[in-house]
Design an enzyme around this catalytic site. Structure first.
Site, PDB file in Angstrom:
ATOM      1  N   GLN A  24      47.675  -7.045   9.662  1.00 21.34           N
ATOM      2  CA  GLN A  24      46.401  -6.479  10.111  1.00 21.34           C
ATOM      3  C   GLN A  24      45.794  -7.368  11.198  1.00 21.34           C
ATOM      4  OE1 GLN A  24      45.608  -3.570   8.782  1.00 21.34           O
ATOM      5  NE2 GLN A  24      43.548  -3.220   9.501  1.00 21.34           N
ATOM      6  N   ALA A  46      40.270  -1.733  10.184  1.00 20.87           N
ATOM      7  CA  ALA A  46      39.548  -2.603   9.254  1.00 20.87           C
ATOM      8  C   ALA A  46      39.909  -4.073   9.511  1.00 20.87           C
ATOM      9  CB  ALA A  46      39.892  -2.237   7.811  1.00 20.87           C
ATOM     10  N   SER A  51      41.442  -3.749   4.612  1.00 22.59           N
ATOM     11  CA  SER A  51      42.146  -2.489   4.849  1.00 22.59           C
ATOM     12  C   SER A  51      42.650  -1.876   3.549  1.00 22.59           C
ATOM     13  CB  SER A  51      43.340  -2.719   5.780  1.00 22.59           C
ATOM     14  OG  SER A  51      44.097  -1.536   5.898  1.00 22.59           O
ATOM     15  N   HIS A  53      45.216  -0.290   3.429  1.00 21.58           N
ATOM     16  CA  HIS A  53      46.670  -0.473   3.507  1.00 21.58           C
ATOM     17  C   HIS A  53      47.119  -1.703   2.715  1.00 21.58           C
ATOM     18  CE1 HIS A  53      47.899   2.688   6.293  1.00 21.58           C
ATOM     19  NE2 HIS A  53      46.755   2.483   6.925  1.00 21.58           N
ATOM     20  N   ASP A  60      49.342   6.391   6.370  1.00 19.34           N
ATOM     21  CA  ASP A  60      49.067   7.165   7.567  1.00 19.34           C
ATOM     22  C   ASP A  60      50.180   8.193   7.634  1.00 19.34           C
ATOM     23  OD1 ASP A  60      46.939   5.499   8.103  1.00 19.34           O
ATOM     24  OD2 ASP A  60      47.998   4.333   9.624  1.00 19.34           O
ATOM     25  N   GLU A 106      39.616   9.668  10.883  1.00 20.08           N
ATOM     26  CA  GLU A 106      41.059   9.439  10.855  1.00 20.08           C
ATOM     27  C   GLU A 106      41.720  10.499   9.976  1.00 20.08           C
ATOM     28  OE1 GLU A 106      42.103   5.432   9.766  1.00 20.08           O
ATOM     29  OE2 GLU A 106      41.283   4.617  11.610  1.00 20.08           O
ATOM     30  N   HIS A 109      44.848   9.402   7.786  1.00 24.14           N
ATOM     31  CA  HIS A 109      44.786   8.295   6.830  1.00 24.14           C
ATOM     32  C   HIS A 109      44.351   8.798   5.446  1.00 24.14           C
ATOM     33  CE1 HIS A 109      44.055   3.949   5.828  1.00 24.14           C
ATOM     34  NE2 HIS A 109      43.279   4.529   4.930  1.00 24.14           N
TER      35      HIS A 109
END
Length: 114
Positions: A24, A46, A51, A53, A60, A106, A109
């Site tokens: 990230q 982020a 995040s 993630h 995504d 988004e 996402h």
């Protein structure tokens, strides 16, 4: 979920999944080097450590013939399918329009919440 989408004529694919804190940070550094301001970056990405993630639950998603990681994904049959069916599989859109986190919309996402 992807099999169910395929049965309905939608071919979803994974664009991004788990992302480490270091990855990230690397993404942010790369965007800074390309001349983006930190404010611009943080509107779509982020900060490291924050995040979805990092949890391994965020993905995504893309679809055949659809723009990848672009707002235009919201105009596709794949997005409409996700809006109607993803919750059945435990996935929810993390950053809808005007979200409380302040991130840009988004449509690609999604986060698994079970």
């Amino acid at each position: 979920m992807s099999r169910a989408a395929r049965r309905d004529g939608i071919e979803l694919f994974l664009v991004s999944g788990y992302r480490s804190v270091e990855r990230q940070a690397e993404m942010i550094r790369r965007r800074l080097k390309r001349g983006k301001t930190l404010e611009e970056i943080l509107a779509v990405c982020a900060p490291p450590g924050f995040s979805e993630h990092h949890t391994g639950r965020a993905v995504d998603l893309g679809a055949r013939g659809a723009p990848v990681r672009e707002a235009g994904f919201a105009e596709t049959a794949a997005f409409r399918w996700l809006e109607g069916d993803a919750a059945h599989w435990g996935f929810f859109l993390s950053y809808p329009r005007d979200n409380v986190q302040g991130f840009e919309f988004e449509p690609w996402h999604w986060c698994y919440r079970g």
